[in-house]
Design a protein around this motif. Structure first.
Motif, mmCIF file in Angstrom:
data_model
loop_
_atom_site.group_PDB
_atom_site.id
_atom_site.type_symbol
_atom_site.label_atom_id
_atom_site.label_comp_id
_atom_site.label_asym_id
_atom_site.label_seq_id
_atom_site.Cartn_x
_atom_site.Cartn_y
_atom_site.Cartn_z
ATOM 1 N N ALA A 1 0.832 -1.206 0.000
ATOM 2 C CA ALA A 1 0.000 0.000 0.000
ATOM 3 C C ALA A 1 0.862 1.250 0.000
ATOM 4 O O ALA A 1 0.573 2.226 -0.709
ATOM 5 N N LEU A 2 1.963 1.219 0.768
ATOM 6 C CA LEU A 2 2.838 2.388 0.878
ATOM 7 C C LEU A 2 3.669 2.603 -0.373
ATOM 8 O O LEU A 2 3.658 3.686 -0.960
ATOM 9 N N ILE B 1 -4.825 6.942 2.743
ATOM 10 C CA ILE B 1 -4.096 6.950 1.463
ATOM 11 C C ILE B 1 -3.278 8.230 1.333
ATOM 12 O O ILE B 1 -2.103 8.198 0.945
ATOM 13 N N ASP B 2 -3.879 9.358 1.667
ATOM 14 C CA ASP B 2 -3.166 10.635 1.573
ATOM 15 C C ASP B 2 -1.931 10.638 2.476
ATOM 16 O O ASP B 2 -0.861 11.131 2.094
ATOM 17 N N ALA B 3 -2.088 10.087 3.682
ATOM 18 C CA ALA B 3 -0.946 10.029 4.609
ATOM 19 C C ALA B 3 0.142 9.108 4.071
ATOM 20 O O ALA B 3 1.341 9.410 4.173
ATOM 21 N N LEU B 4 -0.258 7.978 3.484
ATOM 22 C CA LEU B 4 0.712 7.042 2.913
ATOM 23 C C LEU B 4 1.435 7.671 1.722
ATOM 24 O O LEU B 4 2.647 7.476 1.546
ATOM 25 N N GLU B 5 0.710 8.423 0.898
ATOM 26 C CA GLU B 5 1.327 9.068 -0.257
ATOM 27 C C GLU B 5 2.361 10.099 0.173
ATOM 28 O O GLU B 5 3.405 10.250 -0.460
ATOM 29 N N ASP B 6 2.064 10.821 1.250
ATOM 30 C CA ASP B 6 3.031 11.789 1.761
ATOM 31 C C ASP B 6 4.300 11.074 2.223
ATOM 32 O O ASP B 6 5.419 11.488 1.904
ATOM 33 N N LEU B 7 4.126 9.977 2.945
ATOM 34 C CA LEU B 7 5.288 9.205 3.409
ATOM 35 C C LEU B 7 6.056 8.615 2.235
ATOM 36 O O LEU B 7 7.292 8.618 2.209
ATOM 37 N N ARG B 8 5.336 8.084 1.242
ATOM 38 C CA ARG B 8 5.992 7.473 0.076
ATOM 39 C C ARG B 8 6.867 8.484 -0.649
ATOM 40 O O ARG B 8 7.936 8.148 -1.177
ATOM 41 N N SER B 9 6.437 9.737 -0.659
ATOM 42 C CA SER B 9 7.142 10.767 -1.402
ATOM 43 C C SER B 9 8.463 11.163 -0.764
ATOM 44 O O SER B 9 9.307 11.773 -1.419
ATOM 45 N N GLN C 1 0.668 11.220 10.103
ATOM 46 C CA GLN C 1 1.050 12.592 9.778
ATOM 47 C C GLN C 1 2.223 13.031 10.646
ATOM 48 O O GLN C 1 3.179 13.647 10.148
ATOM 49 N N LEU C 2 2.167 12.711 11.927
ATOM 50 C CA LEU C 2 3.249 13.101 12.831
ATOM 51 C C LEU C 2 4.544 12.370 12.483
ATOM 52 O O LEU C 2 5.634 12.957 12.547
ATOM 53 N N VAL C 3 4.434 11.105 12.113
ATOM 54 C CA VAL C 3 5.626 10.351 11.710
ATOM 55 C C VAL C 3 6.254 10.990 10.474
ATOM 56 O O VAL C 3 7.486 11.109 10.375
ATOM 57 N N ALA C 4 5.426 11.420 9.520
ATOM 58 C CA ALA C 4 5.955 12.068 8.315
ATOM 59 C C ALA C 4 6.634 13.393 8.664
ATOM 60 O O ALA C 4 7.681 13.737 8.099
ATOM 61 N N ILE C 5 6.057 14.143 9.591
ATOM 62 C CA ILE C 5 6.668 15.400 10.034
ATOM 63 C C ILE C 5 8.013 15.124 10.690
ATOM 64 O O ILE C 5 9.024 15.778 10.397
ATOM 65 N N LEU C 6 8.030 14.150 11.579
ATOM 66 C CA LEU C 6 9.284 13.778 12.256
ATOM 67 C C LEU C 6 10.334 13.343 11.239
ATOM 68 O O LEU C 6 11.490 13.769 11.308
ATOM 69 N N GLU D 1 4.586 23.267 -3.901
ATOM 70 C CA GLU D 1 3.628 23.462 -4.993
ATOM 71 C C GLU D 1 2.215 23.122 -4.543
ATOM 72 O O GLU D 1 1.245 23.819 -4.874
ATOM 73 N N ALA D 2 2.073 22.048 -3.783
ATOM 74 C CA ALA D 2 0.754 21.660 -3.272
ATOM 75 C C ALA D 2 0.197 22.721 -2.331
ATOM 76 O O ALA D 2 -1.015 22.944 -2.268
ATOM 77 N N ASP D 3 1.081 23.398 -1.618
ATOM 78 C CA ASP D 3 0.645 24.416 -0.668
ATOM 79 C C ASP D 3 0.145 25.667 -1.380
ATOM 80 O O ASP D 3 -0.852 26.270 -0.968
ATOM 81 N N ILE D 4 0.813 26.057 -2.448
ATOM 82 C CA ILE D 4 0.408 27.285 -3.141
ATOM 83 C C ILE D 4 -0.652 27.018 -4.207
ATOM 84 O O ILE D 4 -1.236 27.959 -4.747
ATOM 85 N N GLN D 5 -0.908 25.738 -4.506
ATOM 86 C CA GLN D 5 -2.022 25.366 -5.390
ATOM 87 C C GLN D 5 -2.852 24.285 -4.700
ATOM 88 O O GLN D 5 -2.867 23.128 -5.142
ATOM 89 N N PRO D 6 -3.540 24.622 -3.621
ATOM 90 C CA PRO D 6 -4.232 23.598 -2.815
ATOM 91 C C PRO D 6 -5.356 22.881 -3.550
ATOM 92 O O PRO D 6 -5.724 21.770 -3.163
ATOM 93 N N LYS D 7 -5.899 23.482 -4.584
ATOM 94 C CA LYS D 7 -7.010 22.852 -5.295
ATOM 95 C C LYS D 7 -6.546 22.023 -6.491
ATOM 96 O O LYS D 7 -7.365 21.406 -7.168
ATOM 97 N N LYS D 8 -5.252 22.016 -6.738
ATOM 98 C CA LYS D 8 -4.725 21.288 -7.898
ATOM 99 C C LYS D 8 -4.167 19.935 -7.469
ATOM 100 O O LYS D 8 -3.513 19.809 -6.430
ATOM 101 N N THR D 9 -4.448 18.903 -8.261
ATOM 102 C CA THR D 9 -3.871 17.584 -8.001
ATOM 103 C C THR D 9 -2.412 17.582 -8.445
ATOM 104 O O THR D 9 -2.106 17.860 -9.615
ATOM 105 N N ILE D 10 -1.525 17.282 -7.508
ATOM 106 C CA ILE D 10 -0.097 17.297 -7.810
ATOM 107 C C ILE D 10 0.339 15.902 -8.263
ATOM 108 O O ILE D 10 0.180 14.928 -7.523
ATOM 109 N N PRO D 11 0.858 15.771 -9.479
ATOM 110 C CA PRO D 11 1.291 14.453 -9.986
ATOM 111 C C PRO D 11 2.597 14.011 -9.324
ATOM 112 O O PRO D 11 3.688 14.287 -9.824
ATOM 113 N N ILE D 12 2.478 13.326 -8.200
ATOM 114 C CA ILE D 12 3.642 12.997 -7.383
ATOM 115 C C ILE D 12 4.715 12.267 -8.182
ATOM 116 O O ILE D 12 5.901 12.608 -8.125
#
Length: 646
Positions: free
Chosen positions: A332-333, A346-354, A384-389, A487-498
């Motif tokens: 999954a990750l 899924i969103d949290a896993l995608e952040d970690l995967r990146s 989320q906290l693990v990704a921040i750490l 980029e995701a932060d300054i375009q919050p409504k746009k899907t970012i192609p990771i």
């Protein structure tokens, strides 16, 4: 004096009227192209030298005697399965090449080495193990195409590679030539000699199993552990458990393939993470799980004690049951197998995967996902906290001197959380938030870890180059991830192609990914007498000198001055969809106006001041974003730590 040594046996002497199987505790087929080529080269050499009765020593076969209860008696291949499997594939390929030229030879080779028996009751001469045999039967020695049967394991791919290589080799040398095929069969059958040995009892097989496992074969730690578990089940007489281990391990390998984590190093890392969380191993002991199992699961003692046998059976069962969901979350990750997983997870896993590194936090990720079954707000919050750490401590540049700093502490937290021993470690906290659950305790500890290794001051400093240093943010492993998040932060409504952002330059088609753009190009104005001073090179290495950019636009603008780059950036025929480039354009235009008021001529100092101003503006935005994006404000104990700092 007694005659020393054993006679070498030929392939017909070994195979005629005999059947074989590869024990489940053996590794799957794993010969590489070079292994296959070496064998074929040896055979070709034998074909070119004068024929003699002296057999060429080809290897040693260790065979266990057939079990009495077997419907079709089969010898177990304890050692030699890689070479013998390859020779069976070779004989199958020769049989295929002979089908139209010599029907008798085709039938002889098939029945001797491949498959034999009455119609409707044919049996493979060699069985390769439960997860491999279906593919071996249908594609390698059968008639199904590779498109009809999907590859699920590395061993499937290795078998297919071997067959295609051997098929091409036979076709290249034979070219429908009867003479070559006759000589080939004659050399393989008469000139290859094997030393064959059969141990007398299971205890001797166990000793040989140990020797074979440790004599230099390239086995991953995961393969060694699987072999040991299967062998242990066999010695304990736990046939049902043995089947469970086989089935679960097959699923584990499928998930690891889906996760694209199939190298020996990847498999060993996965096993290490699982052993830390489930078995409670330390960071050091998790480096050799196989040895730990041998030392802690005493199979010999268990044979004479019902209670110890039950305990070892339970430990094996529990460990294997943990490995399967762990590998599922791996898929999954890393493999994006998200079916049935809530979107917020899924969103949290995608952040970690990146993120570009995971070694220090993987036990935490597995512990949280498996304990919480991958669902719920608490799971999302902890991930989320693990990704921040992970970003603040291990991804951010220069925070820790080594990538594993603090890793042992995180491993201890992962197993303490998973095994519910947190209550004995509860800190003295008198704040408004009660630390009264497993999740709150872990949140407290992770925030405390962040404050220890990467407080806000340290994090902010990590985005600036230090005077006198030679670091270069272009080589920062987290640069793509950082700019993606920006980029995701300054375009919050746009899907970012990771994947278009994280894809390496040579991993995809030329324009299918975003590249890193040097605003002040490395090769720009470097000629003699131009901007090649230390401060100029320092500016080119700063974080503010980089943005994401579509590859096509990057190619068109590389090595240009910023004035020319702006023209390319704003080209309506090839527009960028990245907002950070638009912000860069505004920064550059403002910097150009200010520099023109100071520098009347195009001097070295003009270019230095121009690009320095652009970097300053970008870095100001980057740092403000980073301190907000990877903040631990709102998590438990942040306020408490702030009070302590005051």
């Amino acid at each position: 004096m007694h005659q020393l040594g054993f006679p070498l046996l030929t392939l017909p002497e070994i195979f005629r009227d005999n059947f074989f199987y590869v024990p489940d505790y053996q590794r799957g087929y794993a010969w590489s192209d070079s292994n296959v080529d070496d064998l074929l080269q040896d055979i070709l050499h034998l074909m070119r030298v004068p024929d003699t009765q002296i057999n060429h020593y080809t290897g040693t076969l260790v065979l266990t005697k057939p079990k009495e209860e077997q419907r079709i008696p089969r010898f177990g291949l304890v050692d030699g399965q890689q070479r013998m499997t390859t020779l069976v594939i070779l004989m199958r390929c020769i049989a295929e090449a002979s089908e139209k030229l010599d029907a008798d030879r085709h039938r002889y080779l098939q029945e001797t080495y491949v498959i034999r028996g009455e119609p409707g009751n044919e049996q493979s001469v060699m069985l390769l193990g439960k997860e491999i045999q279906p593919y071996f039967s249908r594609v390698i020695i059968g008639n199904d195409s590779k498109e009809q049967v999907p590859i699920e394991y590395n061993s499937h791919q290795a078998l297919l590679d071997a067959k295609e290589r051997i098929t091409n080799w036979v076709a290249k040398h034979s070219k429908d030539s009867e003479t070559f095929l006759n000589t080939l069969v004659n050399s393989v059958e008469r000139r290859l000699g094997f030393l064959v040995y059969s141990p007398q009892d299971i205890a001797e097989v166990g000793i040989m199993f140990e020797v074979i496992n440790n004599r230099g074969k390239e086995l991953s730690e995961l393969e060694k552990v699987k072999n040991y578990l299967i062998y242990s089940c066999a010695k304990l007489g736990a046939e049902t458990l043995r089947d469970q281990v086989n089935e679960s391990w097959s699923q584990v390998l499928r998930y690891l393939r889906a996760a694209r984590r199939t190298s020996s190093q990847d498999e060993s890392a996965f096993l290490r993470y699982c052993s830390v969380v489930h078995l409670g191993l330390s960071k050091s002991s998790s480096q050799d799980v196989y040895l730990w199992m041998k030392n802690n699961w005493n199979i010999e003692t268990a044979l004479s004690s019902r209670d110890e046998k039950q305990e070892i059976v339970k430990q094996i069962t529990d460990f294997v049951r943990f490995m399967e969901p762990a590998s599922m979350w791996y898929a999954a990750l890393f493999g994006q197998q998200h079916e049935g997983i809530p979107k917020e997870i899924i969103d949290a896993l995608e952040d970690l995967r990146s993120q570009n590194t995971h070694a220090s936090v993987m036990p935490l990720i597995l512990a949280v996902l498996i304990k919480k079954k991958g669902e719920g707000e608490e799971t999302r919050r902890l991930l989320q906290l693990v990704a921040i750490l992970n970003f603040r401590v291990y991804v951010a540049q220069g925070i820790t001197l080594r990538s594993d700093s603090g890793q042992g502490d995180l491993y201890e937290l992962a197993k303490a959380y998973y095994h519910d021993v947190w209550t004995t470690l509860l800190p003295d906290y008198a704040g408004e938030v009660k630390v009264d659950t497993h999740e709150k305790w872990l949140e407290w500890e992770l925030c405390d870890f962040v404050q220890k290794y990467s407080n806000n001051e340290a994090l902010e400093n990590s985005f600036y180059l230090q005077e006198g240093g030679y670091d270069d943010f272009y080589h920062w492993g987290g640069l793509r991830y950082f700019l993606m998040c920006y980029e995701a932060d300054i375009q919050p409504k746009k899907t970012i192609p990771i994947d278009r952002i994280l894809l390496g330059r040579y991993e995809g088609k030329t324009n299918d990914y975003y590249s890193i753009e040097h605003v002040w190009a490395q090769k720009n104005r470097n000629a003699e007498g131009q901007n090649n001073r230390y401060q100029d090179q320092l500016t080119k290495r700063r974080l503010g000198n980089f943005v994401l950019l579509e590859m096509g636009i990057n190619i068109a603008s590389q090595d240009l001055d910023i004035e020319e780059k702006l023209v390319v950036y704003s080209n309506p025929d090839q527009p960028t969809d990245l907002q950070q480039v638009r912000l860069l354009e505004k920064d550059a235009e403002m910097a150009l106006q200010e520099v023109e008021n100071i520098h009347a001529r195009y001097t070295k100092n003009r270019y230095y001041d121009l690009y320095s101003q652009i970097c300053n503006r970008q870095e100001e935005r980057f740092v403000e974003f980073a301190l907000r994006r990877w903040s631990i404000d709102g998590f438990i104990c942040t306020d408490h730590n702030a009070q302590e700092e005051e």
